[in-house]
Design an enzyme around this catalytic site. Structure first.
Site, mmCIF file in Angstrom:
data_model
loop_
_atom_site.group_PDB
_atom_site.id
_atom_site.type_symbol
_atom_site.label_atom_id
_atom_site.label_comp_id
_atom_site.label_asym_id
_atom_site.label_seq_id
_atom_site.Cartn_x
_atom_site.Cartn_y
_atom_site.Cartn_z
ATOM 1 N N LYS A 1 0.844 -1.193 0.000
ATOM 2 C CA LYS A 1 0.000 0.000 0.000
ATOM 3 C C LYS A 1 0.885 1.251 0.000
ATOM 4 O O LYS A 1 0.689 2.160 -0.786
ATOM 5 C CB LYS A 1 -0.885 -0.041 1.243
ATOM 6 N N LYS B 1 8.195 -0.706 13.946
ATOM 7 C CA LYS B 1 8.938 -0.310 12.730
ATOM 8 C C LYS B 1 9.910 0.805 13.062
ATOM 9 O O LYS B 1 11.051 0.829 12.591
ATOM 10 C CB LYS B 1 7.964 0.211 11.655
ATOM 11 N N HIS C 1 -4.572 -33.731 17.146
ATOM 12 C CA HIS C 1 -3.414 -34.523 17.574
ATOM 13 C C HIS C 1 -2.297 -33.630 18.095
ATOM 14 O O HIS C 1 -1.152 -34.065 18.185
ATOM 15 C CB HIS C 1 -2.927 -35.390 16.412
ATOM 16 N N GLY D 1 -4.909 -2.032 5.161
ATOM 17 C CA GLY D 1 -4.101 -3.159 4.679
ATOM 18 C C GLY D 1 -4.747 -4.512 4.942
ATOM 19 O O GLY D 1 -4.854 -5.361 4.052
ATOM 20 N N ARG D 2 -5.232 -4.722 6.167
ATOM 21 C CA ARG D 2 -5.781 -6.044 6.508
ATOM 22 C C ARG D 2 -7.175 -6.279 5.933
ATOM 23 O O ARG D 2 -7.766 -7.330 6.143
ATOM 24 C CB ARG D 2 -5.756 -6.242 8.025
ATOM 25 N N GLU E 1 -4.692 -7.058 14.896
ATOM 26 C CA GLU E 1 -4.210 -5.730 14.515
ATOM 27 C C GLU E 1 -5.352 -4.710 14.628
ATOM 28 O O GLU E 1 -5.119 -3.528 14.825
ATOM 29 C CB GLU E 1 -3.648 -5.760 13.072
ATOM 30 N N GLU F 1 10.582 -4.606 4.661
ATOM 31 C CA GLU F 1 10.688 -6.022 4.288
ATOM 32 C C GLU F 1 10.346 -6.207 2.810
ATOM 33 O O GLU F 1 11.065 -6.863 2.046
ATOM 34 C CB GLU F 1 9.730 -6.890 5.123
HETATM 35 O O1 F6P Z 1 2.163 -4.372 9.696
HETATM 36 C C1 F6P Z 1 1.559 -3.140 9.581
HETATM 37 C C2 F6P Z 1 1.083 -2.927 8.232
HETATM 38 O O2 F6P Z 1 0.876 -1.580 8.088
HETATM 39 C C3 F6P Z 1 -0.168 -3.726 7.934
HETATM 40 O O3 F6P Z 1 -1.305 -3.132 8.404
HETATM 41 C C4 F6P Z 1 -0.080 -3.818 6.461
HETATM 42 O O4 F6P Z 1 -0.955 -4.775 6.008
HETATM 43 C C5 F6P Z 1 1.376 -4.152 6.289
HETATM 44 O O5 F6P Z 1 2.001 -3.348 7.261
HETATM 45 C C6 F6P Z 1 1.958 -3.925 4.942
HETATM 46 O O6 F6P Z 1 1.969 -2.581 4.577
HETATM 47 P P1 F6P Z 1 2.173 -2.150 3.067
HETATM 48 O O7 F6P Z 1 1.073 -2.742 2.271
HETATM 49 O O8 F6P Z 1 2.145 -0.653 3.061
HETATM 50 O O9 F6P Z 1 3.511 -2.660 2.611
#
Ligand code: F6P
Length: 549
Positions: free
Chosen positions: A206, A516, A384, A267-268, A353, A212
């Protein structure tokens, strides 16, 4: 402003809990043979059975009053109308618009967002069909055989879960990979199975700033260019799903190959947006649109059904009942469907979250439990592993059993032997968790097994089960795109309901942002030659230990 636990309905529920805990579920079923009829809801092909909960008609009436007091319906309408209910980020919460199948406008910031939603959907159709048909060619003229989605959190979990769940609808010629972890193992293990000539990378972020994701994206680009040599070929092998056109273009991706979404999509909650592109490529746009349709139908159910018959609201209320009045603070997701093996991790983000917060909308410290710890595993594997604790542990874990009546696969006798075994296990678990086994029943069983004398007496307590452990059963015909859409949205609105009752903003995530921020401060310390003394002694100790070793 006083909090919900100060309200008179909360006090009444507290008192009611003291009365109801004296009656076991077994007794409730014995005294009321119509309990199943009384406590289930059917919607489309979904059955929500909540009869195995520690509730009576009066409990439901009180919980409905709680929902009214918290104005769940009013907030729900505000969300659908595009009001900026994500107050800390000053944003509308309109993921519902992404699956809206009505012709009615959906307005945010005085703009009807539907034309742009439709435009992106059309673009996704065009592109996914080109890739699936082999019309989209890589830099040497070959068709795409692998798609690698690089994203994390909401830009990974939803699409990964859906592609896994709907594998039976998936392309036989295109393999999807999901890379999220910045641990180099994740990307390395995906690309070692791919050929740069036939691989399409989908950079899903987003913000297009998540470290990462960007680290993996740059590494993927380097890997690709090692073979392709010329950066003009990036446009054939990299597309972006993002809200940030500027950074996408700086990365080298043609903005023509950027699939847009907007800040009012959390995002979620984003799998319904351009973030769903890997789903559309893998299962086809028609199936993706079925998923949206299922989601929309659940939205309509949530919007228009009275609380007592409203599945997501009832799920939310039952959760509140256990978390706040019984102090059961975890919740298990137990899907009896191998396809749903990623549902629990997906719902962990969606729920934890959203509602893992101790500050309410007014900035006050909340002094009661909020979001539950979500965890789970597919049945029968979980049986199990951790079900022992579910049956005899000192923690009580309310659980959702999620079960298709029919399987996509026909194996064994009459083509349904496996599925019948799976179903019988689901039924057995919910029944035994609820009923338990009394001291006398345990004795009879042990005697039948031929034990004698003292052995019997010492064995009985081990074989006794208190039962009284609540669960919901969520049944559906078959795991289709449309049903999956309904199930996901059912959980989204359950989470929403709880957020409203606790007066939480379920749509920000400042806790994640904090982590972060600290990681950014730590990173340069790992590269410096000198030992660090910038942090507390434990943090310094760990950083310095890593550097020395
Ligand atoms: O982990 C926090 C967060 O902002 C989530 O809400 C989101 O889904 C994820 O990081 C990834 O963010 P982006 O889509 O901006 O890379």
């Amino acid at each position: 402003m006083s909090q919900i636990n100060q309200s008179s309905i909360w006090q009444t529920l507290n008192q009611h809990k003291k009365d109801i805990e004296l009656i076991s579920l077994r007794e409730m079923f014995n005294s009321n043979p119509n309990r199943f009829d009384q406590f289930h809801i059917q919607f489309n092909d979904l059955l929500f059975d909540y009869s195995k909960h520690r509730i009576s008609k009066e409990t439901i009436n009180l919980l409905v009053r709680l929902a009214k007091e918290a104005d769940v319906e009013g907030w729900r309408d505000r969300m659908f109308k595009g009001e900026k209910i994500n107050s800390t980020e000053h944003r509308s919460v309109l993921h519902t618009a992404l699956r809206n199948q009505n012709d009615t406008p959906v307005v945010s910031d005085n703009e009807n967002v539907m034309p742009k939603v439709d435009k992106v959907l059309k673009k996704m159709r065009r592109f996914s069909e080109e890739v699936r048909s082999g019309q989209w060619k890589g830099f040497t003229g070959k068709a795409i055989t692998n798609i690698v989605n690089i994203g994390i959190g909401g830009s990974d979990l939803g699409p990964a879960m859906v592609c896994q769940a709907l594998k039976t609808y998936g392309s036989k010629t295109i393999r999807p990979y999901f890379v999220s972890n910045v641990d180099g193992a994740d990307l390395s293990q995906a690309i070692e199975k791919c050929d740069p000539e036939t691989t399409l990378f989908i950079i899903a972020s987003k913000t297009f700033t998540t470290p990462e994701t960007m680290t993996n994206a740059f590494a993927a680009r380097d890997w690709f260019l090692k073979t392709a040599k010329d950066s003009q070929y990036i446009k054939k092998h990299f597309v972006a799903l993002s809200t940030n056109q500027h950074l996408v273009s700086r990365f080298g991706i043609d903005v023509e190959n950027m699939f847009e979404f907007w800040d009012w999509v959390g995002g979620r909650y984003s799998l319904w947006s351009a973030i769903g592109l890997p789903i559309a490529i893998y299962i086809g746009m028609d199936s993706f649109e079925e998923l949206l349709k299922g989601g929309f139908e659940m939205d309509e159910h949530f919007k228009t059904t009275p609380i007592e018959q409203n599945i997501p609201i009832m799920m939310g209320l039952l959760g509140v009942w256990y978390i706040n009045f019984f102090n059961y603070t975890t919740h298990a997701i137990l899907a009896y469907d191998q396809g749903l093996s990623k549902l629990a991790p997906y719902l962990q983000q969606a729920d934890m979250e959203s509602n893992g917060k101790f500050i309410n909308r007014n900035g006050e410290r909340i002094d009661f439990h909020t979001g539950p710890i979500i965890w789970g595993e597919v049945g029968t594997n979980g049986q199990h592993a951790f079900y022992q604790l579910l049956h005899q542990g000192t923690e009580i874990v309310p659980a959702d059993f999620i079960v298709p009546i029919k399987s996509h696969y026909s194996l064994g006798k009459e083509g349904n032997e496996h599925h019948k075994i799976l179903l019988s296990n689901f039924i057995a678990q919910t029944q035994s968790l609820m009923m338990g086994k009394t001291y006398d029943e345990a004795r009879t069983e042990i005697e039948k097994q031929g034990y004698e004398g003292e052995d019997i007496e010492s064995f009985i307590p081990q074989k006794t089960f208190e039962g009284n452990r609540p669960s919901s059963s969520i049944l559906f015909q078959k795991l289709t795109p449309k049903t999956l859409g309904q199930i996901i949205v059912m959980y989204e609105h359950k989470i929403f309901t709880q957020g409203i009752i606790w007066n939480i903003n379920s749509f920000d995530q400042w806790g994640v942002e904090y982590g972060k921020q600290i990681a950014k401060q730590v990173l340069p310390n790992l590269s410096e030659n000198k030992l660090t003394d910038s942090f507390d002694s434990s943090t310094n100790g760990l950083i310095n230990y890593i550097k020395k070793n």
